[in-house]
Design a protein around this motif. Structure first.
Motif, PDB file in Angstrom:
ATOM      1  N   TYR B  59       0.844  -1.192   0.000  1.00 16.09           N
ATOM      2  CA  TYR B  59       0.000   0.000   0.000  1.00 16.09           C
ATOM      3  C   TYR B  59       0.885   1.250   0.000  1.00 16.09           C
ATOM      4  O   TYR B  59       1.965   1.254   0.572  1.00 16.09           O
ATOM      5  N   ALA B  60       0.378   2.309  -0.621  1.00 17.97           N
ATOM      6  CA  ALA B  60       1.150   3.560  -0.683  1.00 17.97           C
ATOM      7  C   ALA B  60       0.940   4.354   0.601  1.00 17.97           C
ATOM      8  O   ALA B  60       0.366   5.436   0.604  1.00 17.97           O
ATOM      9  N   THR B  61       1.385   3.788   1.726  1.00 16.97           N
ATOM     10  CA  THR B  61       1.330   4.520   2.988  1.00 16.97           C
ATOM     11  C   THR B  61       2.517   5.477   3.038  1.00 16.97           C
ATOM     12  O   THR B  61       3.502   5.257   2.313  1.00 16.97           O
ATOM     13  N   PRO B  62       2.478   6.504   3.875  1.00 15.78           N
ATOM     14  CA  PRO B  62       3.631   7.401   3.975  1.00 15.78           C
ATOM     15  C   PRO B  62       4.927   6.647   4.326  1.00 15.78           C
ATOM     16  O   PRO B  62       5.999   6.968   3.799  1.00 15.78           O
ATOM     17  N   GLU B  63       4.816   5.612   5.190  1.00 13.50           N
ATOM     18  CA  GLU B  63       6.017   4.854   5.561  1.00 13.50           C
ATOM     19  C   GLU B  63       6.578   4.107   4.357  1.00 13.50           C
ATOM     20  O   GLU B  63       7.787   4.087   4.139  1.00 13.50           O
ATOM     21  N   ASN B  64       5.681   3.505   3.573  1.00  9.75           N
ATOM     22  CA  ASN B  64       6.151   2.744   2.419  1.00  9.75           C
ATOM     23  C   ASN B  64       6.729   3.656   1.346  1.00  9.75           C
ATOM     24  O   ASN B  64       7.682   3.288   0.660  1.00  9.75           O
ATOM     25  N   ILE B  65       6.144   4.861   1.216  1.00 12.81           N
ATOM     26  CA  ILE B  65       6.680   5.810   0.237  1.00 12.81           C
ATOM     27  C   ILE B  65       8.110   6.177   0.621  1.00 12.81           C
ATOM     28  O   ILE B  65       9.005   6.250  -0.217  1.00 12.81           O
ATOM     29  N   ALA B  66       8.337   6.354   1.944  1.00 12.83           N
ATOM     30  CA  ALA B  66       9.693   6.671   2.395  1.00 12.83           C
ATOM     31  C   ALA B  66      10.619   5.472   2.218  1.00 12.83           C
ATOM     32  O   ALA B  66      11.777   5.610   1.824  1.00 12.83           O
ATOM     33  N   LYS B  67      10.079   4.283   2.478  1.00 14.51           N
ATOM     34  CA  LYS B  67      10.905   3.075   2.441  1.00 14.51           C
ATOM     35  C   LYS B  67      11.373   2.763   1.023  1.00 14.51           C
ATOM     36  O   LYS B  67      12.529   2.405   0.798  1.00 14.51           O
ATOM     37  N   TYR B  68      10.459   2.916   0.053  1.00 15.23           N
ATOM     38  CA  TYR B  68      10.819   2.575  -1.322  1.00 15.23           C
ATOM     39  C   TYR B  68      11.327   3.785  -2.101  1.00 15.23           C
ATOM     40  O   TYR B  68      11.538   3.701  -3.298  1.00 15.23           O
ATOM     41  N   LYS B  69      11.489   4.924  -1.407  1.00 17.25           N
ATOM     42  CA  LYS B  69      12.044   6.148  -2.012  1.00 17.25           C
ATOM     43  C   LYS B  69      11.315   6.486  -3.314  1.00 17.25           C
ATOM     44  O   LYS B  69      11.904   6.603  -4.387  1.00 17.25           O
ATOM     45  N   VAL B  70       9.998   6.578  -3.193  1.00 15.05           N
ATOM     46  CA  VAL B  70       9.186   6.816  -4.378  1.00 15.05           C
ATOM     47  C   VAL B  70       9.367   8.263  -4.841  1.00 15.05           C
ATOM     48  O   VAL B  70       9.312   9.188  -4.038  1.00 15.05           O
ATOM     49  N   ASP B  71       9.621   8.422  -6.112  1.00 18.25           N
ATOM     50  CA  ASP B  71       9.698   9.761  -6.691  1.00 18.25           C
ATOM     51  C   ASP B  71       8.654   9.821  -7.798  1.00 18.25           C
ATOM     52  O   ASP B  71       8.841   9.262  -8.867  1.00 18.25           O
ATOM     53  N   GLU B  72       7.539  10.505  -7.488  1.00 18.10           N
ATOM     54  CA  GLU B  72       6.435  10.487  -8.450  1.00 18.10           C
ATOM     55  C   GLU B  72       6.748  11.311  -9.699  1.00 18.10           C
ATOM     56  O   GLU B  72       6.165  11.095 -10.744  1.00 18.10           O
ATOM     57  N   ASN B  73       7.679  12.268  -9.550  1.00 21.41           N
ATOM     58  CA  ASN B  73       7.986  13.135 -10.694  1.00 21.41           C
ATOM     59  C   ASN B  73       9.087  12.558 -11.572  1.00 21.41           C
ATOM     60  O   ASN B  73       9.541  13.200 -12.508  1.00 21.41           O
ATOM     61  N   LYS B  74       9.525  11.344 -11.196  1.00 19.81           N
ATOM     62  CA  LYS B  74      10.593  10.712 -11.973  1.00 19.81           C
ATOM     63  C   LYS B  74      10.137  10.539 -13.415  1.00 19.81           C
ATOM     64  O   LYS B  74       9.046  10.033 -13.670  1.00 19.81           O
ATOM     65  N   PRO B  75      10.972  11.009 -14.383  1.00 22.05           N
ATOM     66  CA  PRO B  75      10.539  10.847 -15.775  1.00 22.05           C
ATOM     67  C   PRO B  75      10.487   9.372 -16.143  1.00 22.05           C
ATOM     68  O   PRO B  75      11.399   8.610 -15.840  1.00 22.05           O
ATOM     69  N   LYS B  76       9.411   8.992 -16.776  1.00 22.25           N
ATOM     70  CA  LYS B  76       9.276   7.598 -17.221  1.00 22.25           C
ATOM     71  C   LYS B  76      10.246   7.400 -18.378  1.00 22.25           C
ATOM     72  O   LYS B  76      10.233   8.160 -19.344  1.00 22.25           O
ATOM     73  N   ASP B  77      11.089   6.383 -18.246  1.00 17.05           N
ATOM     74  CA  ASP B  77      12.019   6.141 -19.351  1.00 17.05           C
ATOM     75  C   ASP B  77      11.222   5.679 -20.565  1.00 17.05           C
ATOM     76  O   ASP B  77      10.407   4.768 -20.501  1.00 17.05           O
ATOM     77  N   LYS B  78      11.491   6.383 -21.679  1.00 14.68           N
ATOM     78  CA  LYS B  78      10.740   6.110 -22.894  1.00 14.68           C
ATOM     79  C   LYS B  78      11.035   4.694 -23.356  1.00 14.68           C
ATOM     80  O   LYS B  78      12.183   4.281 -23.445  1.00 14.68           O
ATOM     81  N   SER B  79       9.981   3.953 -23.646  1.00 14.95           N
ATOM     82  CA  SER B  79      10.211   2.602 -24.131  1.00 14.95           C
ATOM     83  C   SER B  79      10.622   2.693 -25.599  1.00 14.95           C
ATOM     84  O   SER B  79      10.263   3.618 -26.308  1.00 14.95           O
ATOM     85  N   ASN B  80      11.384   1.688 -26.006  1.00 13.54           N
ATOM     86  CA  ASN B  80      11.912   1.714 -27.363  1.00 13.54           C
ATOM     87  C   ASN B  80      10.959   1.104 -28.370  1.00 13.54           C
ATOM     88  O   ASN B  80      11.302   0.971 -29.528  1.00 13.54           O
ATOM     89  N   PHE B  81       9.780   0.730 -27.884  1.00 15.45           N
ATOM     90  CA  PHE B  81       8.872   0.045 -28.795  1.00 15.45           C
ATOM     91  C   PHE B  81       7.953   1.039 -29.489  1.00 15.45           C
ATOM     92  O   PHE B  81       7.640   2.101 -28.967  1.00 15.45           O
ATOM     93  N   SER B  82       7.475   0.619 -30.660  1.00 12.19           N
ATOM     94  CA  SER B  82       6.659   1.536 -31.456  1.00 12.19           C
ATOM     95  C   SER B  82       5.251   1.651 -30.910  1.00 12.19           C
ATOM     96  O   SER B  82       4.550   2.606 -31.209  1.00 12.19           O
ATOM     97  N   SER B  83       4.812   0.662 -30.120  1.00 13.50           N
ATOM     98  CA  SER B  83       3.469   0.733 -29.539  1.00 13.50           C
ATOM     99  C   SER B  83       3.461  -0.103 -28.265  1.00 13.50           C
ATOM    100  O   SER B  83       4.292  -0.989 -28.101  1.00 13.50           O
TER     101      SER B  83
END
Lengths: 282, 206
Positions: B59-83
């Motif tokens: 679950y996205a609890t505040p503790e888990n967000i800290a534990k997994y070092k979640v960065d919501e603004n992290k740019p999604k790495d572009k996939s190399n696939f066409s679709s």
């Protein structure tokens, strides 16, 4: 004059007379306060509004007439079938009532039964998956509380309703009290789990945990058993045997003192008797 | 209290109301879903059943967000696939054993449109210009081809390339008809072109 005096007496009596509650009758009067606390949480507390939408304000005004009316929020009477204790329904239950399906028709009896589904819940403290019958509301509540254990531990008994949930809650509390022995092979995880859930332990003493989640009859039989174990009757034959042995021992020591007194020296006529001798000899 | 005091009306059925999405954090890499620490927003039922109960996410609890070092603004790495669906298409095509039905009586030379038709019969719409034929000329009828296989290359979205295993089947009616070979698509065959042998061995035969 007389009637006012009677009224006064009645008033006084009604103030002094206290109706006997279920905790004042018979063996139930010996139930500990720990069980009374659980009973209060289970049966006396008002459960959350599940089957109706409670209105916030205390009064409301009739729009048409401008009349002020009190807001009543009367809970709908619920039926608790036996199956409710085999699942975790999250406060839902069966409603018995009537439906008015058309203005032209007579009302029709109807039972509103919750939609039940079987799913798996994961208990972190117990380190198991359990297959239980639930409703959608249960799953929502588990999600809102961030986990099954948090849901059970945070929710009062009146909202859990089912015996299954209460027994699980008790087991979880016992597990926490013992420091999560199921994670003995992984001390780091054990510590993590314990630290996550230990806040819930502060609201219970060990005795309260022992008496938590017991039905009325379970609690009574527990008291009866405790009482029986306390004053267990000792068989009289044991007491008498002990006394006899003591007596014999005392007699033996006395005998040693009187050893000098031989039977042959006594002049009693009894000693001269020989019951095994021949007839004419006697 | 009389019966008329227990007449109830259904105000709202909460079971059929659409629930807002729920946030969960993956605690391990899951193929096709995301990496550790990725936040997913899913319907509560799906999140519970597919991720939380199996222990793939928390679950996205505040503790888990800290534990997994979640960065919501992290740019999604572009996939190399066409679709987003191209991987699935590639998997389907690479599993396929394409039967190319050719005449047992009339002479023919294998052409892209034969392959396209066979693809269509197998349920894949493949334009002709995306098919790369094998380097040699295949012509028949030649019953020795029945025991051979080769591959054609299909280009998806003008980007990804998949090799598709093909086998030629000689078709005729009546007495000319070849006997039915049970589970022929499961049996390994000889490569027709020696250069393709290594690549064909790479494609898994279901």
């Amino acid at each position: 004059m007389a009637s006012s005096r009677i009224q006064a007496t009645v008033r006084q009596l009604s103030n002094t007379f206290k109706k006997k509650s279920r905790f004042d009758i018979g063996i139930a009067s010996e139930l500990p306060p720990a069980y009374k606390k659980f009973w209060r949480e289970w049966k006396v507390l008002k459960p959350a509004a599940v089957h109706f939408i409670p209105q916030e304000s205390k009064w409301k005004r009739d729009e048409l007439t401008g009349e002020t009316l009190p807001v009543q929020n009367v809970p709908i009477p619920l039926k608790h079938p036996a199956e409710i204790h085999e699942g975790i329904w999250g406060g839902e239950a069966v409603i018995k009532g009537f439906q008015k399906r058309s203005d032209q028709r007579r009302r029709v009896p109807h039972y509103w039964v919750p939609v039940l589904k079987r799913t798996v819940v994961r208990s972190e403290v117990l380190n198991t998956h359990l297959s239980v019958t639930v409703t959608d509301r249960t799953i929502n509540l588990i999600n809102d509380h961030y986990g099954f254990d948090h849901y059970l531990l945070k929710t009062p008994a009146c909202d859990l309703v089912s015996m299954l949930a209460l027994k699980l809650k008790k087991q979880i509390l016992i597990e926490l009290m013992n420091g999560c022995p199921r994670y003995a092979n992984n001390p780091q995880k054990q510590k993590e789990i314990y630290n996550e859930y230990k806040t819930y332990l502060s609201s219970y003493t060990p005795e309260e945990i022992e008496w938590y989640g017991l039905t009325w009859y379970e609690a009574l039989s527990k008291v009866a058993k405790q009482k029986e174990a306390q004053n267990k009757p000792v068989p009289l034959k044991n007491i008498y045997r002990k006394k006899l042995v003591e007596k014999l021992k005392a007699a033996e020591s006395e005998d040693k003192n009187d050893a000098t007194e031989e039977i042959s020296t006594t002049t009693s006529w009894l000693s001269k008797m020989n019951p095994f001798g021949k007839k004419d000899e006697a | 209290m009389r019966g008329r005091h227990f007449v109830y009306d259904l105000v709202e059925d909460t079971n059929v109301v659409k629930k807002p999405g729920m946030k969960i954090i993956l605690n391990q890499f899951i193929d096709g879903v995301g990496e550790t620490g990725d936040v997913l927003t899913l319907s509560p039922a799906k999140a519970y059943k597919n991720f939380l109960v199996p222990g793939l996410a928390v679950y996205a609890t505040p503790e888990n967000i800290a534990k997994y070092k979640v960065d919501e603004n992290k740019p999604k790495d572009k996939s190399n696939f066409s679709s987003p669906y191209v991987q699935r298409t590639m998997r389907c095509l690479s599993r396929l054993v394409l039967q190319i039905t050719m005449s047992k009586t009339e002479p023919w030379t294998l052409e892209p449109w034969h392959v396209r038709t066979s693809f269509r019969k197998a349920g894949f719409v493949v334009p002709e210009d995306t098919i790369t034929m094998p380097p040699v000329k295949i012509s028949g009828p030649d019953l020795s081809l029945q025991e051979k296989e080769f591959y054609v290359t299909v280009k998806i979205n003008n980007k990804e390339e998949v090799n598709v295993r093909c086998r030629i089947h000689h078709w005729a009616t009546g007495l000319e008809k070849l006997p039915w070979d049970e589970f022929h698509w499961k049996k390994p065959r000889e490569p027709l072109i020696p250069e393709q042998a290594a690549e064909l061995a790479n494609i898994p035969l279901a």
